[in-house]
Design a protein around this motif. Structure first.
Motif, short mmCIF file in Angstrom:
data_model
loop_
_atom_site.label_atom_id
_atom_site.label_comp_id
_atom_site.label_asym_id
_atom_site.label_seq_id
_atom_site.Cartn_x
_atom_site.Cartn_y
_atom_site.Cartn_z
N ILE A 73 0.84 -1.20 0.00
CA ILE A 73 0.00 0.00 0.00
C ILE A 73 0.87 1.25 0.00
O ILE A 73 0.61 2.21 -0.74
CB ILE A 73 -0.95 -0.01 1.21
CG1 ILE A 73 -1.98 -1.13 1.05
CG2 ILE A 73 -1.65 1.34 1.37
CD1 ILE A 73 -2.80 -1.38 2.29
N HIS A 74 1.92 1.24 0.82
CA HIS A 74 2.82 2.39 0.88
C HIS A 74 3.51 2.61 -0.46
O HIS A 74 3.70 3.75 -0.90
CB HIS A 74 3.87 2.15 1.97
CG HIS A 74 4.91 3.23 2.06
ND1 HIS A 74 4.60 4.57 2.00
CD2 HIS A 74 6.27 3.16 2.21
CE1 HIS A 74 5.70 5.28 2.11
NE2 HIS A 74 6.73 4.44 2.24
N GLY A 75 3.85 1.54 -1.15
CA GLY A 75 4.51 1.67 -2.43
C GLY A 75 3.61 2.07 -3.57
O GLY A 75 4.07 2.44 -4.64
N ALA A 76 2.30 2.02 -3.34
CA ALA A 76 1.34 2.33 -4.41
C ALA A 76 0.31 3.35 -3.93
O ALA A 76 -0.84 3.29 -4.29
CB ALA A 76 0.63 1.06 -4.86
N SER A 77 0.75 4.31 -3.11
CA SER A 77 -0.20 5.22 -2.48
C SER A 77 -0.39 6.53 -3.23
O SER A 77 -0.99 7.46 -2.72
CB SER A 77 0.27 5.54 -1.04
OG SER A 77 1.56 6.11 -1.06
N GLU A 243 -4.19 11.32 5.52
CA GLU A 243 -3.69 11.14 6.88
C GLU A 243 -3.46 9.66 7.18
O GLU A 243 -2.46 9.28 7.81
CB GLU A 243 -4.67 11.74 7.89
CG GLU A 243 -4.18 11.66 9.33
CD GLU A 243 -5.12 12.33 10.30
OE1 GLU A 243 -4.97 12.10 11.52
OE2 GLU A 243 -6.02 13.07 9.85
N ASN A 244 -4.39 8.82 6.73
CA ASN A 244 -4.22 7.38 6.93
C ASN A 244 -3.02 6.85 6.16
O ASN A 244 -2.26 6.01 6.66
CB ASN A 244 -5.48 6.63 6.52
CG ASN A 244 -6.65 6.90 7.44
OD1 ASN A 244 -6.48 7.42 8.54
ND2 ASN A 244 -7.84 6.55 6.98
N LEU A 245 -2.86 7.32 4.93
CA LEU A 245 -1.72 6.88 4.13
C LEU A 245 -0.40 7.33 4.75
O LEU A 245 0.60 6.60 4.72
CB LEU A 245 -1.84 7.41 2.70
CG LEU A 245 -3.02 6.85 1.88
CD1 LEU A 245 -3.09 7.53 0.52
CD2 LEU A 245 -2.91 5.34 1.73
N GLU A 246 -0.39 8.52 5.35
CA GLU A 246 0.80 8.98 6.05
C GLU A 246 1.09 8.12 7.27
O GLU A 246 2.25 7.79 7.56
CB GLU A 246 0.63 10.44 6.47
CG GLU A 246 1.84 11.02 7.17
CD GLU A 246 1.61 12.45 7.64
OE1 GLU A 246 2.46 12.95 8.40
OE2 GLU A 246 0.59 13.05 7.27
N THR A 247 0.04 7.72 7.98
CA THR A 247 0.20 6.85 9.15
C THR A 247 0.78 5.51 8.74
O THR A 247 1.68 4.97 9.40
CB THR A 247 -1.16 6.64 9.84
OG1 THR A 247 -1.65 7.90 10.30
CG2 THR A 247 -1.04 5.69 11.01
N ILE A 248 0.26 4.95 7.64
CA ILE A 248 0.79 3.68 7.13
C ILE A 248 2.24 3.83 6.71
O ILE A 248 3.09 2.98 7.03
CB ILE A 248 -0.08 3.18 5.96
CG1 ILE A 248 -1.46 2.75 6.46
CG2 ILE A 248 0.62 2.04 5.22
CD1 ILE A 248 -2.46 2.45 5.35
N ALA A 249 2.56 4.93 6.02
CA ALA A 249 3.94 5.16 5.58
C ALA A 249 4.89 5.25 6.76
O ALA A 249 5.99 4.69 6.74
CB ALA A 249 4.01 6.44 4.74
N CYS A 250 4.47 5.95 7.81
CA CYS A 250 5.31 6.09 9.00
C CYS A 250 5.55 4.73 9.65
O CYS A 250 6.67 4.41 10.07
CB CYS A 250 4.66 7.05 9.99
SG CYS A 250 5.63 7.33 11.48
N PHE A 251 4.51 3.91 9.72
CA PHE A 251 4.65 2.59 10.32
C PHE A 251 5.60 1.73 9.50
O PHE A 251 6.45 1.02 10.05
CB PHE A 251 3.28 1.92 10.44
CG PHE A 251 3.33 0.56 11.06
CD1 PHE A 251 3.52 0.41 12.42
CD2 PHE A 251 3.18 -0.57 10.27
CE1 PHE A 251 3.57 -0.85 13.00
CE2 PHE A 251 3.23 -1.83 10.84
CZ PHE A 251 3.42 -1.97 12.21
#
Length: 268
Positions: A73-77, A243-251
C-alpha cells in the motif's frame, strides 16, 4: 501427498481425493494480503472448485494471515492508484464471497495470528478450526482505518455487537473467547488431528449435496451481496485518506504506531 500445483508464488495448493489444501505462503511478509495472493486464490478456486468437496485454508504455524500488506500500500499510495484500490477491495470481497457460497465446504485451519483481513478469510469459511495458541484481532482503527470489507462476513458469523466490540478494542482475542463468540467452531492443542477428524466426516458428503445446500444457504441469506457496495466504498474512503496513508507510511518506514509518533511529537 496429492497433486501439487507449483505455479503459484504466494500460495501453495494441492488436492487429494476431493479435498483441496490452500496455504498462504508469504513468510517474508507475515502472510499479508496483496493483489497477487488474492488473484492466485481466485485462480485456484476457478480451476479446481468444481472438482473438490472440501477446501482447507491454512497459513503458517505462527501466523494464519495478518491482513493488508502495508508495504504494498505504501509503495502504491499515489493518486493514480486509488481506482486500483477500489478494484482490489472488490476482488477481495468476491473471493470471500466465493468461500462463503461456493460449491464446497470451506474450513479455516487457524494457527497463530489472524488479524484484520485475515479475519475476513476466517469469517467467510463454513467451519473454523484452530489450535490453542491462535489469536484473532482487528487492528484497523489503530491506523485510522476500519474493517469495511471484513465486517459483513464477521457480523454474519458472530453478530453485530461482538464484531463492533472487536473493531473498537483492536486487541487480540484468545481462542477460548473466539470459541465462545462463535468465531471458532472447535479448537485443540493438536489442531492437525482436529482437522483430520473433521475431514473424515466431511468426506462422506456428496458434491451434489454440498452444492445444493450451499446454494440454498446463500439464497436465504442475502446479507453479503447487499453489503458489498457499501463495504467497497468504505474501504476506498479509508485507504484514500491522506492522513491514513501517512500513518501507514510512518509505520512501514519507522515501525512506530500512531500513538508513539504523537507521543514523540508532544515531547512527553
Amino acid at each position: 501427498m496429492g497433486n501439487l500445483n507449483v505455479a503459484f508464488h504466494t500460495i501453495r495448493f494441492r488436492t487429494d481425493a476431493g479435498i483441496a489444501y490452500l496455504q498462504f505462503d508469504r513468510p517474508e511478509a507475515n502472510n499479508t494480503i496483496n493483489d497477487l495472493l488474492v488473484a492466485e486464490c481466485r485462480q485456484a478456486l476457478a480451476d479446481h472448485g468444481e472438482g473438490i468437496r472440501v477446501l482447507v485454508l491454512e497459513g503458517l504455524p505462527e501466523v494464519f494471515c495478518f491482513g493488508a500488506d502495508f508495504q504494498a500500500i505504501h509503495g502504491a499510495s499515489s493518486e493514480p492508484q486509488l481506482d486500483n484500490e477500489t478494484q482490489s477491495a472488490d476482488v477481495l470481497y468476491d473471493l470471500w464471497t466465493d468461500l462463503a457460497t461456493g460449491p464446497y465446504v470451506t474450513i479455516a485451519h487457524v494457527r497463530g495470528k489472524a488479524n484484520a483481513g485475515g479475519i475476513g478469510f476466517v469469517a467467510a469459511c463454513d467451519i473454523v478450526l484452530a489450535d490453542e495458541r491462535a489469536v484473532f484481532s482487528l487492528s484497523e482503527l489503530l491506523f485510522g482505518l476500519f474493517p469495511a470489507c471484513v465486517l459483513p462476513f464477521l457480523i454474519r458469523r458472530i453478530g453485530m455487537q461482538k464484531a463492533h466490540y472487536m473493531t473498537l478494542m483492536t486487541a487480540p482475542i484468545p481462542v477460548e473467547e473466539a470459541h465462545r463468540w462463535g468465531l471458532v467452531d472447535a479448537y485443540a492443542a493438536d489442531s492437525a488431528d482436529l482437522l483430520r477428524r473433521h475431514l473424515l466426516r466431511l468426506r462422506r458428503l456428496s458434491k451434489s449435496g454440498i452444492r445444493r445446500y450451499k446454494q440454498y444457504r446463500a439464497s436465504i441469506d442475502a446479507f453479503l451481496t447487499a453489503s458489498k457496495m457499501k463495504a467497497v466504498a468504505g474501504n476506498r474512503e479509508v485507504f484514500s485518506d491522506p492522513e491514513n496513508l501517512e500513518t501507514i507510511a510512518c509505520f512501514v518506514e519507522t515501525g512506530q504506531f500512531p500513538w508513539e509518533r504523537r507521543h514523540d511529537a508532544s515531547g512527553g
